[in-house]
Design an enzyme around this catalytic site. Structure first.
Site, PDB file in Angstrom:
ATOM      1  N   ASP A  63       0.897  -1.177  -0.018  1.00 11.81           N
ATOM      2  CA  ASP A  63       0.043  -0.020  -0.058  1.00 11.81           C
ATOM      3  C   ASP A  63       0.931   0.983  -0.090  1.00 11.81           C
ATOM      4  OD1 ASP A  63      -1.883   2.116   0.571  1.00 11.81           O
ATOM      5  OD2 ASP A  63      -2.662   1.401   2.233  1.00 11.81           O
ATOM      6  N   SER A 144       1.589  14.896 -14.966  1.00  7.55           N
ATOM      7  CA  SER A 144       0.441  15.113 -15.645  1.00  7.55           C
ATOM      8  C   SER A 144       0.387  16.489 -16.016  1.00  7.55           C
ATOM      9  CB  SER A 144      -0.758  14.853 -14.633  1.00  7.55           C
ATOM     10  OG  SER A 144      -2.178  15.514 -15.321  1.00  7.55           O
ATOM     11  N   TYR A 163      -5.897  16.582  -7.213  1.00 12.00           N
ATOM     12  CA  TYR A 163      -5.067  15.930  -7.871  1.00 12.00           C
ATOM     13  C   TYR A 163      -4.059  16.598  -8.683  1.00 12.00           C
ATOM     14  CZ  TYR A 163      -3.672  12.977 -11.726  1.00 12.00           C
ATOM     15  OH  TYR A 163      -2.659  12.325 -12.747  1.00 12.00           O
ATOM     16  N   LYS A 167       0.212  16.958  -8.363  1.00 10.57           N
ATOM     17  CA  LYS A 167       0.963  16.781  -9.431  1.00 10.57           C
ATOM     18  C   LYS A 167       1.880  18.172  -9.654  1.00 10.57           C
ATOM     19  CE  LYS A 167      -0.100  12.744 -10.871  1.00 10.57           C
ATOM     20  NZ  LYS A 167       0.915  11.615 -10.971  1.00 10.57           N
TER      21      LYS A 167
END
Length: 254
Positions: A63, A144, A163, A167
Site C-alpha cells: 500500500d 500530468s 489531484y 501533481k
C-alpha cells in the site's frame, strides 16, 4: 535501452494502466522489474504472462500510501535483487470531489499516495543507487498536464483540484531532486531525473463520462503511448537529460 538489460527497475502502481504497460515494456527490454501495487493477484497474472521473455516481473504487494510499506518495498529489493537502476514513480489516485467536500481521510490518502510516496521513492531510489555504485540511474516521475496548470475537465463535476495540487508538487519534487543530485557529480554519479506529463490517458482512473464527451474517439492517449515516452526518455544518450516531457493527444486543449 540495451545498457539497462539485466538490471533492476521498480515501477509503482504496476497492476493496471500506465504502470502495467511500463512494467511490461521494461521486461521486454530485458530488465528485472519489481512491480509494486495493492492488487498482487493482477501482478502475479502479468508476471506469468511475461514468462519466457528477456527480463522478468517480480510482483510485490504494498500500500503505497503507507510509509512503512514503502520502506519494506525498498528493503526487499535491496535484500533480494541489489541496486535499482530505474525507478518509475507512477502510482496515483484521483479525486473528483470538490476540496470543501472532501473527507479529510481521503485527502490524506491522496497526498500520501501522490506526493509522499514519490518523495520517499526518490529518496530510497537514490540511496540504493549510491549504495550499489549505480552511477547512471534514472528516475521517472509520472506527472500530468494537471501538474502545470489547474484543469476544469468535462465529465468531472468536482474537477481535479486536489489531484492537480499533488501533481504540481511532483513538478517541484522532480526539479528539487535534480538540484540535490548535483553534489554527487564529483563522485561520478550522473543520475537523471524526468517528469513525464501526459494529457488524458484512457485508464481505469479516467471517468467514462470524460471519454464519451470527446468529439473524436482518438483524442485520448493509450497507456502504450506513455510507456513509449518513458522508454524514449530512458534510451536517450547518457549526456542528455530530459527533465520534462509533455505528451498530449493530438488536438487536446483543456
Amino acid at each position: 535501452m540495451e545498457r539497462f538489460a539485466g538490471r533492476v527497475a521498480v515501477v509503482t502502481g504496476a497492476s493496471s494502466g500506465i504502470g502495467a504497460q511500463i512494467a511490461e515494456d521494461l521486461v521486454r527490454a530485458g530488465m528485472v522489474v519489481v512491480g509494486v501495487a495493492r492488487r498482487v493477484d493482477r501482478l502475479q497474472a502479468q508476471a506469468a504472462s511475461l514468462s519466457g521473455l528477456r527480463g522478468r516481473l517480480e510482483p510485490l504487494q504494498a500500500d503505497l500510501s503507507s510509509t512503512d510499506e514503502l520502506r519494506r518495498v525498498f528493503k526487499w529489493v535491496d535484500d533480494n535483487l541489489g541496486g535499482i537502476s530505474v525507478l518509475v514513480n507512477n502510482a496515483a489516485i484521483l479525486s473528483q470531489v470538490p476540496v470543501p467536500d472532501q473527507d479529510p481521510t481521503d485527502s490524506e490518502k491522496l497526498i500520501s499516495t501522490n506526493v509522499t510516496a514519490v518523495l520517499i521513492g526518490c529518496s530510497q531510489g537514490v540511496v540504493s543507487m549510491k549504495k550499489h555504485g549505480i552511477k547512471d540511474g534514472h528516475i521517472i516521475n509520472i506527472n500530468s498536464v494537471a501538474g502545470h496548470r489547474i484543469l476544469a475537465v468535462p465529465g468531472m463535476p468536482g474537477s481535479v483540484i486536489s489531484y492537480s495540487a499533488s501533481k504540481h508538487a511532483t513538478v517541484a519534487l522532480t526539479e528539487g531532486l535534480r538540484a540535490d543530485l548535483q553534489v554527487l557529480k564529483a563522485s561520478g554519479f550522473r543520475i537523471r531525473v524526468t517528469s513525464l506529463s501526459p494529457g488524458a490517458v484512457q485508464t481505469e482512473m479516467m471517468p467514462d463520462e470524460y471519454v464519451k464527451s470527446l468529439p473524436e474517439a482518438d483524442m485520448v492517449l493509450k497507456a502504450k503511448d506513455v510507456s513509449n515516452a518513458a522508454l524514449y526518455v530512458l534510451g536517450s544518450p547518457p549526456a542528455v537529460e530530459i527533465t520534462e516531457l509533455t505528451i498530449r493527444p493530438t488536438g487536446e486543449f483543456m
